[in-house]
Design a protein around this motif. Structure first.
Motif: not given
Length: 834
Positions: A588, A591, A687-688, A718, A721, A726, A729, A734, A737-738
């Motif tokens: 994470w 990323r 993320l996903c 969540e 993700v 998962k 994070i 999270l 970020f979202s």
């Protein structure tokens, strides 16, 4: 359908036609012109005009004004003793070969996809042509094996192939089997139209099927669904389209729809070559008058040991609006895809195609069906056309031939020029050897002064246009690299150094004479991009430098080539690292850092120069990673300069489905916020770890941006993700970020943040991640209580915006190691922050 407007096709600009040679399909596909070579009337000295094609008698070899052809070991010419009026005069003669012989055609020495048609008609003659058994090969590919031209319908047999080759002489060999012979009535060889048959973007049916590394496509079926048979005279490139009636499994499941009042509304000039107007003006749709709706199914006999490329043609001529009809398409009952015109075109009666690579099946029968979808109330489905091409994997040995025995004026001249070219290569090699001993930095090399390789024009197409249509400054010529040097760098484009394939063409790994590793992107036939994109890429990258933008080392436009040379990015694309099971999964933290780097590159594009640049194709495949996983934005072929005074640019919509800004799609008004929207989709993809469009999922989950935002609003984010990250994070990271992704994806572009704000938010998410680390599953619950961490109340520092401007401006002056936006956090008071 009365509301549909007529469509006017604008003529191609004459100067562009002059600049682009039709034999190079990797230039602007919209510049394709009907070919005048090669059409050969075999076994005759007479020319035959057949449906606006002038077939030259093969005994007149070398007589074409636009080139030359010749044959080796000419065999025997025979004539039809009856000369029946039921067939074209093209089939009144044939050439018979008792030993291996070949036709050779002078072509451009560039990678080109050719359409090859071979005509066979076993007419009455002293030699029974129907008993011939022979092989046919072309440029290293076996096209026909143990072939015999028997036809119970007493009609000509036409075999059609698509093959890609790079050779100065395109040869077709006829090889008799044992004591038999070979024959042919007519031959067509010409650069294929921009139909863009490609394995890369096709849906895969049968997961175990492996596409051959070298393959030829042979046309097996070409069907006008719902319409009459289309003869070659009714097609732009003389194709035959059969009716679908004989392939329908149950005829009363379908009815025919027709729409003849207007031409189809083609979305691009390229698409006009996909099929004739008549294919899109008729369709089969479901018979809604039946007591029970049933899928429409067509069955085709196919080679059960081969794979096939299936192209389905659609044009919605039955709906009242664009987004009301969704339906399913099935192949062999084990693959289905939900189809809606909305995802492919912007208006009704606009054609589009979908390709499928279908693996081999033991039954030898391919069933293709359409039926209603359960996701819409409109219960209908339609299909306009089908093409099925066999994927042939057969290499053939081409014997060496001494061409000195074949005399024609164009060939003699070519030999003289070839000697001069050889001398040029030797001289060039000497200078290259000298350069090898005195390497220079890649950014300052004077490649443009090397002797030109080959017979291409020295005129550079790149000097003609800029990103806005103005002349390009001459200083760009300093980036020019000779084709000979690129060949050396890539070992003559050896497949072993092929890194991948994209919309523009193949990408190879290379090493320059000074030892610099580079990525070489070479345009290929049928690519989706052309000359304007090539020029734009050079214009943009020749003027900008930034730590998070891929650097252009040079380019080559000799001999109709379009080649771009970049700094080599060791780790490949961000997309690779999100999806590929063969690569280590990104943490994470990695990323987040990659997203921050990419956002910094986009921010510099938007604000780092006197006139900002809009990327227009932001996606995970256009974000590359170096050996340290530092992100760099790439591929500027679709970029546009921001307007000096206006807030937007009015332009035709371009981009990639799933990443495309819906506001830009509707209004055709491009702004910097369009890049912001696309970047928001990339954030969700990171993320996903799922595709932005997945047609195999239920309709409400198909579009990642829509689905992820629904999950977020329901508090279920969540659950989608990437499972790999998962547990890594921090919940607050999270959440931040979202929220950032959601702001980027606002429908109203004016509500989306600037890229500088996106950087700030992502840096904040990174700091939150590093402030408190969630416990691992195996840790004791008392060891760490990450849920007790409270999101700090941090306010935006007024000077942050100017901090980014100073950082990016420093890069313009030559600082290639610009700092990241992490400097912002030196002004924040966050406990445990770095």
């Amino acid at each position: 359908m009365e509301k549909l407007q007529s469509h006017t096709i604008h003529p191609v600009f004459p100067l562009l036609l002059f600049l682009l040679q039709f034999t190079s399909l990797h230039l602007l596909s919209s510049a394709y012109d009907l070919p005048d070579k090669y059409f050969i009337n075999c076994g005759s000295n007479e020319n035959v005009n057949d449906i606006s094609r002038n077939f030259t008698g093969d005994e007149n070899s070398g007589s074409l004004s636009s080139g030359s052809f010749f044959f080796r070991k000419p065999g025997t010419a025979v004539k039809d003793s009856n000369q029946s009026g039921n067939t074209s005069t093209l089939y009144y003669t044939a050439r018979i070969f008792s030993e291996q012989s070949s036709y050779a055609f002078e072509t451009e020495d560039v990678t080109t996809t050719y359409l090859v048609r071979l005509h066979f008609f076993a007419f009455s003659s002293p030699t029974d042509l129907s008993t011939a058994v022979f092989d046919v090969s072309a440029s290293g590919f076996l096209l026909l094996h143990n072939f015999t031209a028997k036809n119970s319908g007493n009609l000509p047999l036409i075999k059609e192939f698509f093959l890609t080759t790079r050779t100065a002489k395109f040869r077709i060999y006829f090889t008799p089997k044992e004591s038999s012979f070979a024959f042919v009535n007519a031959i067509e060889v010409f650069p294929a139209p921009p139909v863009n048959f490609s394995f890369d973007g096709a849906n895969r049916v049968g997961r175990d099927y492996k596409i051959p590394s070298s393959s030829v496509l042979q046309t097996i079926y070409r069907i006008n669904v719902g319409g009459a048979k289309i003869e070659p005279a009714g097609d732009t490139v003389w194709r035959n389209w059969d009716t679908d009636e004989s392939y329908l499994r149950t005829k009363d499941t379908a009815t025919t729809s027709q729409f003849y009042s207007d031409r189809p509304l083609y979305q691009s000039e390229d698409s006009e070559y996909a099929a004739p107007d008549l294919v899109y003006q008729t369709a089969k749709e479901m018979n809604t008058n039946r007591s029970r709706l049933s899928n429409i199914t067509w069955s085709f006999d196919v080679n059960k040991t081969a794979g096939h490329l299936v192209r389905a043609h659609f044009c919605d001529i039955i709906s009242i609006s664009l987004n009301v009809l969704w339906f399913n398409m099935y192949i062999n009952s084990n693959f289905s895809q939900e189809i809606g015109s909305y995802f492919y075109v912007t208006q009704l009666a606009a054609p589009f195609t979908i390709d499928y690579v279908v693996g081999s099946y033991d039954s030898g029968v391919m069933n293709i069906s359409i039926g209603p979808s359960n996701t819409t109330t409109e219960k209908n489905a339609f299909l306009n056309g089908l093409e099925i091409l066999e994927i042939m994997d057969g290499l053939a040995f081409n014997p060496k031939e001494n061409d000195q025995s074949k005399i024609s004026i164009p060939i003699v001249v070519g030999s003289a020029l070839g000697g001069f070219a050889l001398l040029s290569i030797l001289v060039g090699g000497f200078f290259l050897f000298r350069r090898r001993r005195q390497p220079k930095p890649a950014e300052h090399s004077s490649w443009g002064h090397l002797p030109a390789h080959g017979g291409g024009s020295s005129h550079s197409r790149v000097t003609e246009l800029t990103i806005n249509g103005s002349p390009v400054p001459n200083l760009i010529l300093g980036l020019k690299i000779s084709f000979a040097e690129i060949q050396l760098a890539t070992k003559n484009f050896n497949p072993k150094v092929l890194l991948g394939r994209g919309g523009f063409g193949n990408v190879y790994k290379g090493t320059l004479l000074n030892g610099t590793k580079v990525a070489v992107k070479r345009s290929s036939p049928g690519s989706g991009q052309g000359l304007p994109e090539f020029q734009t890429e050079i214009m943009v990258l020749s003027k900008i430098r930034h730590r998070h933008l891929v650097s252009l080392i040079g380019y080559c436009d000799e001999r109709s080539e379009m080649i771009l040379v970049y700094e080599f990015m060791e780790k490949g694309t961000l997309r690779d690292h999100i999806y590929s099971p063969d690569l280590p999964r990104l943490t994470w933290k990695q990323r987040l850092e990659i997203c921050i780097g990419a956002a910094s590159g986009l921010h510099y594009l938007h604000k780092g120069s006197s006139r900002g640049i809009i990327h227009r194709d932001v996606k995970s495949t256009n974000i590359l990673l170096d050996e340290n996983h530092v992100a760099k934005v790439a591929d500027f072929g679709l970029s546009k300069s921001s307007p000096l005074e206006e807030t937007h640019v009015s332009t035709n919509v371009k981009g990639t489905l799933g990443y495309l800004d819906p506001e830009y799609f509707r209004s055709q008004q491009l702004t910097e916020k369009s890049d912001v929207y696309s970047f928001g989709v990339v954030l969700l993809e990171v993320l996903c770890a799922r595709p932005v469009i997945d047609n195999l999922l239920p309709r409400d989950q198909m579009n990642l941006a829509e689905w992820a935002m629904k999950c977020k609003h329901k508090g279920l984010l969540e659950e989608i993700v990437d499972p790999f990250i998962k547990g890594q994070i921090n919940p607050n990271s999270l959440r931040k970020f979202s929220e950032t992704a959601e702001k980027c994806l606002q429908e109203d572009g004016s509500l989306r943040p600037a890229m500088s704000d996106v950087i700030w938010d992502l840096e904040y998410a990174l700091q939150l991640q590093q402030t408190a680390v969630p416990r691992e599953p195996h840790e004791d619950s008392t060891a760490m209580d990450s849920s007790a961490f409270i999101l700090p109340d941090v306010r935006r520092v007024p000077s942050i915006e100017s901090t980014f401007e100073r950082d990016d401006t420093a890069v313009v002056s030559g600082d290639f190691s610009s700092s990241t936006a992490s400097e912002v956090f030196s002004q924040l008071n966050i406990d445990n922050a770095r």
